[in-house]
Design an enzyme around this catalytic site. Structure first.
Site, PDB file in Angstrom:
ATOM      1  CG  HIS A  36      -2.067   0.856   1.279  1.00 23.49           C
ATOM      2  ND1 HIS A  36      -2.445   1.656   0.240  1.00 23.49           N
ATOM      3  CD2 HIS A  36      -2.936   1.144   2.297  1.00 23.49           C
ATOM      4  CE1 HIS A  36      -3.488   2.395   0.605  1.00 23.49           C
ATOM      5  NE2 HIS A  36      -3.814   2.104   1.857  1.00 23.49           N
ATOM      6  CE  LYS A  90       2.434  -8.731  -7.006  1.00 22.13           C
ATOM      7  NZ  LYS A  90       1.595  -9.274  -5.963  1.00 22.13           N
ATOM      8  CG  PHE A 135       5.396  -0.897 -12.205  1.00 19.80           C
ATOM      9  CD1 PHE A 135       5.090  -0.365 -13.456  1.00 19.80           C
ATOM     10  CD2 PHE A 135       6.645  -0.639 -11.647  1.00 19.80           C
ATOM     11  CE1 PHE A 135       6.019   0.409 -14.138  1.00 19.80           C
ATOM     12  CE2 PHE A 135       7.581   0.131 -12.332  1.00 19.80           C
ATOM     13  CZ  PHE A 135       7.279   0.654 -13.576  1.00 19.80           C
ATOM     14  CG  HIS A 141      -4.256   0.687  -8.374  1.00 16.67           C
ATOM     15  ND1 HIS A 141      -5.593   0.602  -8.113  1.00 16.67           N
ATOM     16  CD2 HIS A 141      -3.749   1.587  -7.502  1.00 16.67           C
ATOM     17  CE1 HIS A 141      -5.887   1.430  -7.138  1.00 16.67           C
ATOM     18  NE2 HIS A 141      -4.787   2.042  -6.745  1.00 16.67           N
ATOM     19  CG  ASP A 180       2.938   4.648  -3.980  1.00 17.96           C
ATOM     20  OD1 ASP A 180       2.770   5.713  -3.378  1.00 17.96           O
ATOM     21  OD2 ASP A 180       2.213   3.645  -3.827  1.00 17.96           O
TER      22      ASP A 180
HETATM   23  N1  COA Z   1       5.079  -6.547 -10.241  1.00 14.96           N
HETATM   24  C1  COA Z   1       5.038  -7.728 -10.869  1.00 14.96           C
HETATM   25  N2  COA Z   1       3.879  -8.368 -11.144  1.00 14.96           N
HETATM   26  C2  COA Z   1       2.742  -7.768 -10.766  1.00 14.96           C
HETATM   27  C3  COA Z   1       2.725  -6.524 -10.124  1.00 14.96           C
HETATM   28  C4  COA Z   1       3.942  -5.918  -9.851  1.00 14.96           C
HETATM   29  N3  COA Z   1       4.002  -4.737  -9.227  1.00 14.96           N
HETATM   30  N4  COA Z   1       1.459  -6.183  -9.871  1.00 14.96           N
HETATM   31  C5  COA Z   1       0.702  -7.161 -10.342  1.00 14.96           C
HETATM   32  N5  COA Z   1       1.473  -8.133 -10.875  1.00 14.96           N
HETATM   33  C6  COA Z   1       1.032  -9.366 -11.495  1.00 14.96           C
HETATM   34  C7  COA Z   1       0.843 -10.427 -10.419  1.00 14.96           C
HETATM   35  O1  COA Z   1       2.014 -11.158 -10.176  1.00 14.96           O
HETATM   36  C8  COA Z   1      -0.252 -11.253 -11.020  1.00 14.96           C
HETATM   37  O2  COA Z   1       0.314 -12.101 -11.996  1.00 14.96           O
HETATM   38  P1  COA Z   1      -0.201 -13.626 -12.167  1.00 14.96           P
HETATM   39  O3  COA Z   1      -1.635 -13.482 -12.552  1.00 14.96           O
HETATM   40  O4  COA Z   1       0.691 -14.153 -13.208  1.00 14.96           O
HETATM   41  O5  COA Z   1      -0.030 -14.250 -10.812  1.00 14.96           O
HETATM   42  C9  COA Z   1      -1.126 -10.246 -11.741  1.00 14.96           C
HETATM   43  O6  COA Z   1      -0.270  -9.161 -12.062  1.00 14.96           O
HETATM   44  C10 COA Z   1      -2.283  -9.737 -10.892  1.00 14.96           C
HETATM   45  O7  COA Z   1      -1.735  -9.175  -9.726  1.00 14.96           O
HETATM   46  P2  COA Z   1      -2.342  -9.287  -8.287  1.00 14.96           P
HETATM   47  O8  COA Z   1      -1.250  -9.298  -7.274  1.00 14.96           O
HETATM   48  O9  COA Z   1      -3.353 -10.392  -8.228  1.00 14.96           O
HETATM   49  O10 COA Z   1      -3.107  -7.929  -8.202  1.00 14.96           O
HETATM   50  P3  COA Z   1      -3.681  -7.315  -6.893  1.00 14.96           P
HETATM   51  O11 COA Z   1      -4.854  -6.526  -7.322  1.00 14.96           O
HETATM   52  O12 COA Z   1      -3.891  -8.301  -5.832  1.00 14.96           O
HETATM   53  O13 COA Z   1      -2.476  -6.392  -6.404  1.00 14.96           O
HETATM   54  C11 COA Z   1      -1.083  -4.628  -5.921  1.00 14.96           C
HETATM   55  C12 COA Z   1      -2.405  -5.033  -6.557  1.00 14.96           C
HETATM   56  C13 COA Z   1      -1.024  -3.121  -5.888  1.00 14.96           C
HETATM   57  C14 COA Z   1      -1.015  -5.160  -4.475  1.00 14.96           C
HETATM   58  C15 COA Z   1       0.094  -5.197  -6.765  1.00 14.96           C
HETATM   59  O14 COA Z   1       0.000  -4.698  -8.065  1.00 14.96           O
HETATM   60  C16 COA Z   1       1.432  -4.895  -6.135  1.00 14.96           C
HETATM   61  O15 COA Z   1       1.871  -5.618  -5.234  1.00 14.96           O
HETATM   62  N6  COA Z   1       2.119  -3.830  -6.624  1.00 14.96           N
HETATM   63  C17 COA Z   1       3.415  -3.447  -6.068  1.00 14.96           C
HETATM   64  C18 COA Z   1       3.225  -2.637  -4.788  1.00 14.96           C
HETATM   65  C19 COA Z   1       2.697  -1.266  -5.061  1.00 14.96           C
HETATM   66  O16 COA Z   1       3.170  -0.547  -5.912  1.00 14.96           O
HETATM   67  N7  COA Z   1       1.685  -0.880  -4.244  1.00 14.96           N
HETATM   68  C20 COA Z   1       1.092   0.439  -4.338  1.00 14.96           C
HETATM   69  C21 COA Z   1      -0.318   0.316  -4.832  1.00 14.96           C
HETATM   70  S1  COA Z   1      -1.023   1.894  -5.141  1.00 14.96           S
END
Ligand code: COA
Length: 378
Positions: A222, A255, A259, A261, A315
């Site tokens: 987050h 991760k 990147f 959302h 971010d």
């Molecule tokens: N880097 C690499 N892969 C990513 C990614 C990232 N930042 N964000 C999403 N993905 C991939 C996941 O690995 C997943 O791939 P898969 O289907 O092959 O397993 C797919 O995209 C879906 O991602 P998921 O984690 O299910 O999405 P989510 O809605 O649960 O997660 C976040 C959203 C924000 C938690 C996630 O994108 C993330 O961890 N981002 C990095 C942290 C970040 O920047 N947070 C600030 C948010 S504003």
């Protein structure tokens, strides 16, 4: 109920009404009380946005003057709180110290059990006025420096720079910071705001709700991502290395911070405005290091989008922009709190305006019901 019915992570679940902000993933856009966030960020000061988030309308000049005067009158921490902060372990993360300091503000509030909406607004304003000083004081104490008191003749963002560094930078730098404040202010039912609403829904009080929200925001999935982005850029090390670093990170299923959302799938409307502010900071600083971070972030962005179709979130540009403004990396998420306190408290007021305890169901997967064997027979 089967596992197929469960919405893990509450993904896609609509849990309540809100009039504070609207996230529109189909157009990658976000409005606060009906105004596009990028218009507010470029055309208004953060104080106007704060007023809007709480009051539903942009202020007139005289309403803004009254609002700002009220904020200034609420600035200032007690000596007791500053003494407590002096005793915080020096290695503690600033989000942990901020969480504790805000909880302490709750101890100092004599009317803590009062949930009247007008009292909530007063407390929201008080938190908005005091949190910047907590963040700045914590920064100075950790670095062996004496805290700097707020200055009544400085606006919100200028006052924060003054309390951190004892001086206010050029107006262009303040504008980049102020822009980030507006972009971070509100984002519907994100994890920390939902946490605030859950805590508020048990009638635990505004300080409990905000303390819980700070805990939620701290995590790297987050708000903590703005710090994690900067550590990532430092690890990448050079613009030339960026593409290879990203390809390797993706190949090893890392991760990538900054990147992706949960709601936006093809871009985040806050990113172009914050990227402009990041670029403005690069031009203001003008150093080789600043240019390197710019080139590096462009290469990481292009590689991530072309390889995975995953777009940067706010971010990603905010982290390096704060770095170039001179803030230490562990301050980045506390700075986010200075802004998001507006959204959190608007949601707490909305929740308590028509409260229903938030209490979802769970699908039990443990052992079937069984008899207790007395301890001497186990
Ligand atoms: N880097 C690499 N892969 C990513 C990614 C990232 N930042 N964000 C999403 N993905 C991939 C996941 O690995 C997943 O791939 P898969 O289907 O092959 O397993 C797919 O995209 C879906 O991602 P998921 O984690 O299910 O999405 P989510 O809605 O649960 O997660 C976040 C959203 C924000 C938690 C996630 O994108 C993330 O961890 N981002 C990095 C942290 C970040 O920047 N947070 C600030 C948010 S504003």
């Amino acid at each position: 109920m089967t596992q197929a019915d469960i919405k893990y992570g509450l993904a896609g679940v609509m849990t309540d009404d809100t009039a504070v902000s609207k996230v529109m993933p189909e157009t990658n856009s976000l409005t606060y009380r009906g105004y596009a966030v990028e218009d507010l960020a470029t055309q208004c000061r953060f104080e106007e946005t704060a007023y809007l988030i709480w009051n539903g309308e942009l202020p007139t000049a005289s309403q803004l003057a009254d609002f700002n005067a009220r904020e200034v009158s609420l600035r200032g921490l007690t000596d007791d709180l500053i003494d407590v902060m002096r005793k915080f372990p020096k290695g503690a993360h600033p989000m942990a110290t901020l969480r504790t300091a805000v909880s302490f503000l709750g101890l100092e509030d004599k009317e803590i059990e009062d949930h009247a909406t007008d009292k909530l607004y007063d407390r929201a304003l008080s938190l908005y006025a005091k949190i910047p000083q907590i963040v700045a004081t914590d920064y100075r104490l950790r670095n062996g420096l004496e805290p700097i008191a707020p200055k009544a003749d400085l606006p919100f963002s200028e006052n924060f720079f003054h309390m951190c560094f004892g001086e206010v930078p050029a107006a262009e730098t303040v504008k980049c910071f102020d822009t980030s404040m507006t972009l971070y202010a509100e984002h519907s039912f994100n994890a920390s705001t939902f946490t605030a609403r859950v805590v508020a829904s048990s009638l635990s009080g505004i300080y409990s709700a905000v303390t819980g929200a700070i805990g939620s925001l701290k995590g790297p999935l987050h708000g903590g991502a703005n710090e994690a982005v900067m550590y990532m850029l430092q690890e990448v090390g050079s613009a030339e290395n960026a593409k290879a670093w990203m390809l390797d990170a993706l190949a090893t299923k890392k991760k990538i911070m900054g990147f992706g959302h949960r709601v936006y799938r093809s871009g985040d409307s806050r990113v172009p405005t914050m990227t402009d502010s990041f670029k403005a900071m690069v031009d203001i600083i003008g150093s080789d290091e600043a240019k390197m971070y710019w080139e590096m972030s462009r290469a990481l962005d292009e590689t991530m989008v072309s390889e995975k179709g995953i777009y940067p979130n706010l971010d990603f540009p905010a982290g390096p922009a704060y770095y170039l403004m001179g803030f230490e990396i562990p301050m980045f998420t506390p700075i986010f709190v200075m802004s998001r306190i507006t959204g959190w408290t608007a949601h707490i007021m909305e929740q308590l305006g028509d409260n229903k305890l938030i209490r979802p169901l769970s699908n039990y997967t443990g052992p079937a019901q069984r008899d207790v064997t007395p301890i001497d027979k186990r």
